[in-house]
Design an enzyme around this catalytic site. Sequence first.
Site, PDB file in Angstrom:
ATOM      1  N   HIS A 188       0.806  -1.325   0.010  1.00 29.44           N
ATOM      2  CA  HIS A 188       0.162   0.035  -0.025  1.00 29.44           C
ATOM      3  C   HIS A 188       0.892   1.297   0.001  1.00 29.44           C
ATOM      4  O   HIS A 188       0.296   2.395   0.039  1.00 29.44           O
ATOM      5  CB  HIS A 188      -1.057   0.087   1.273  1.00 29.44           C
ATOM      6  CG  HIS A 188      -0.329   0.175   2.625  1.00 29.44           C
ATOM      7  ND1 HIS A 188       0.493  -0.638   3.310  1.00 29.44           N
ATOM      8  CD2 HIS A 188      -0.050   1.350   3.221  1.00 29.44           C
ATOM      9  CE1 HIS A 188       0.693  -0.115   4.429  1.00 29.44           C
ATOM     10  NE2 HIS A 188       0.660   1.063   4.237  1.00 29.44           N
TER      11      HIS A 188
HETATM   12  C1  UD1 Z   1      -2.128   5.210   6.188  1.00 32.36           C
HETATM   13  C2  UD1 Z   1      -0.705   5.600   6.748  1.00 32.36           C
HETATM   14  C3  UD1 Z   1       0.220   4.693   6.529  1.00 32.36           C
HETATM   15  C4  UD1 Z   1      -0.205   3.257   7.130  1.00 32.36           C
HETATM   16  C5  UD1 Z   1      -1.623   2.949   6.301  1.00 32.36           C
HETATM   17  C6  UD1 Z   1      -2.118   1.760   6.739  1.00 32.36           C
HETATM   18  C7  UD1 Z   1      -0.366   7.979   6.730  1.00 32.36           C
HETATM   19  C8  UD1 Z   1       0.494   9.265   6.139  1.00 32.36           C
HETATM   20  N1  UD1 Z   1      -0.378   6.842   6.184  1.00 32.36           N
HETATM   21  O1  UD1 Z   1      -2.019   5.190   4.515  1.00 32.36           O
HETATM   22  O2  UD1 Z   1       1.227   4.905   7.514  1.00 32.36           O
HETATM   23  O3  UD1 Z   1       0.687   2.228   6.706  1.00 32.36           O
HETATM   24  O4  UD1 Z   1      -2.436   4.219   6.509  1.00 32.36           O
HETATM   25  O5  UD1 Z   1      -3.059   1.371   6.261  1.00 32.36           O
HETATM   26  O6  UD1 Z   1      -0.943   8.509   7.643  1.00 32.36           O
HETATM   27  N2  UD1 Z   1      -9.240   4.572   1.835  1.00 32.36           N
HETATM   28  C9  UD1 Z   1     -10.279   4.048   1.819  1.00 32.36           C
HETATM   29  N3  UD1 Z   1     -10.985   3.602   3.177  1.00 32.36           N
HETATM   30  C10 UD1 Z   1     -10.327   3.812   4.257  1.00 32.36           C
HETATM   31  C11 UD1 Z   1      -9.137   4.611   4.216  1.00 32.36           C
HETATM   32  C12 UD1 Z   1      -8.622   5.129   3.013  1.00 32.36           C
HETATM   33  O7  UD1 Z   1     -11.269   3.664   0.699  1.00 32.36           O
HETATM   34  O8  UD1 Z   1     -10.844   3.535   5.433  1.00 32.36           O
HETATM   35  C13 UD1 Z   1      -8.666   4.978   0.653  1.00 32.36           C
HETATM   36  C14 UD1 Z   1      -8.928   6.633   0.470  1.00 32.36           C
HETATM   37  O9  UD1 Z   1      -9.339   6.855  -0.818  1.00 32.36           O
HETATM   38  C15 UD1 Z   1      -7.584   7.176   0.591  1.00 32.36           C
HETATM   39  C16 UD1 Z   1      -6.556   6.228   0.368  1.00 32.36           C
HETATM   40  O10 UD1 Z   1      -7.301   4.782   0.791  1.00 32.36           O
HETATM   41  O11 UD1 Z   1      -7.331   8.272  -0.023  1.00 32.36           O
HETATM   42  C17 UD1 Z   1      -5.317   6.370   1.269  1.00 32.36           C
HETATM   43  O12 UD1 Z   1      -5.759   6.571   2.686  1.00 32.36           O
HETATM   44  P1  UD1 Z   1      -4.967   7.357   3.957  1.00 32.36           P
HETATM   45  O13 UD1 Z   1      -5.261   7.209   5.084  1.00 32.36           O
HETATM   46  O14 UD1 Z   1      -4.666   8.794   2.867  1.00 32.36           O
HETATM   47  O15 UD1 Z   1      -3.518   6.619   3.671  1.00 32.36           O
HETATM   48  P2  UD1 Z   1      -2.947   5.291   3.521  1.00 32.36           P
HETATM   49  O16 UD1 Z   1      -2.387   5.019   2.321  1.00 32.36           O
HETATM   50  O17 UD1 Z   1      -4.078   4.311   4.072  1.00 32.36           O
END
Ligand code: UD1
Length: 366
Positions: free
Chosen positions: A212
């Site tokens: 991821h």
């Molecule tokens: C975040 C953390 C990362 C961790 C990861 C574990 C930061 C900078 N990054 O990254 O360190 O390893 O979580 O999972 O805080 N999304 C969904 N549903 C959710 C959450 C996210 O669909 O419940 C999608 C959204 O479209 C979002 C993308 O995933 O844009 C990324 O989510 P985000 O929380 O920005 O960062 P992660 O890549 O999950």
Amino acid sequence: MKVIQVVGARPNFMKLAPLHRAMSTTPIEQKVIHTGQHYDAFMSDIFFEQLQIPRPEYHLGIGSGTHSVQTAKMMIELEVIFNQERPDWVIVFGDVNSTLAAALVCAKNGIKICHVEAGLRSYDRTMPEEINRIVTDQLSDLLLTPSIDGNQNLEKEGINPEKVILVGNIMIDSLFWSLQWIEKNPNTIKPALDLLNQYQLEPQNFILVTLHRPSNVDDPIKLNKIIEALGEISYQKPVLFPVHPRTKKILETLSFNNYPNLHFETPLGYMDFLYLQKNSLALVTDSGGIQEETTALGIPCLTLRENTERPITITHGTNQLIGNDFDKLKYELKEIIEGRGKKGRIPELWDGNTAKRICDIFMKML
Ligand code: UD1
């Protein structure tokens, strides 16, 4: 004493659980704020259910956004709550944006910060988590490290060693607690058992994958190459790949061959994933936590990153850095399949008692 624990994203929840459980046996008053950085049922709710964490006192529902927007929205909401509650301490975990947001608000409002999992450094500032770690540690009043390299990194950055305590790895508390729970309550992991059945995966005979990190999944060309390498490997051993929402978005735009033994799945619950990890031949990952869990479980881990903030999993554990070298990935997997996978040992204080050590520190301050 009043303590507020702030969590928001998947890797925070298994660090909160043991500490919350241990603190609830003390006179310390504790409240939990969930920022809502992760909001899908399988990225959040199931962790609270499986780890038996009570419903948070506050849920901010922040959701996704650019890092600045997400962090800023959290800060606005957290400031209001901190000023109402005036806790003696705020406890933050790991390196996600929720960690940084809470630390910044505390520092600006004169509230003491305790950082659990302090001192880890990848020395790669292109990783958003590295920025979160550096800033959070600079602002923290009590820095609790999982391994001695954390203490050394903090000393190099000029942080007063009196604020730094080696407490061990709290993730491993959750790991050991959950494995015991699974043994007594196998129904908890029915989804994992169903998957093993569905794809006819034998214990220690399949490869489990998670990816991821933006550096691996945001570039479609790179992600395509990774999938093709995994596809090739899947002809030797079946590959199971629960896909993070960030990865899913890009994966849906790709067209690659159909590999009959490369199985994509939705993200899994914490205990389901642990059970699959324990029963896999090897992990291929870019996660931080999985590098640690595999070291504790003695399962070989091939990490698709150039660096790690968890070097102890390499010096002591079963982890190996593969970077972008897919030939190396295939070679190392062959070694594992032929019984020559990396062996390791469990680092000091990864013993399941870290939460208790943290509680003792707070009790002494009462
Ligand atoms: C975040 C953390 C990362 C961790 C990861 C574990 C930061 C900078 N990054 O990254 O360190 O390893 O979580 O999972 O805080 N999304 C969904 N549903 C959710 C959450 C996210 O669909 O419940 C999608 C959204 O479209 C979002 C993308 O995933 O844009 C990324 O989510 P985000 O929380 O920005 O960062 P992660 O890549 O999950």
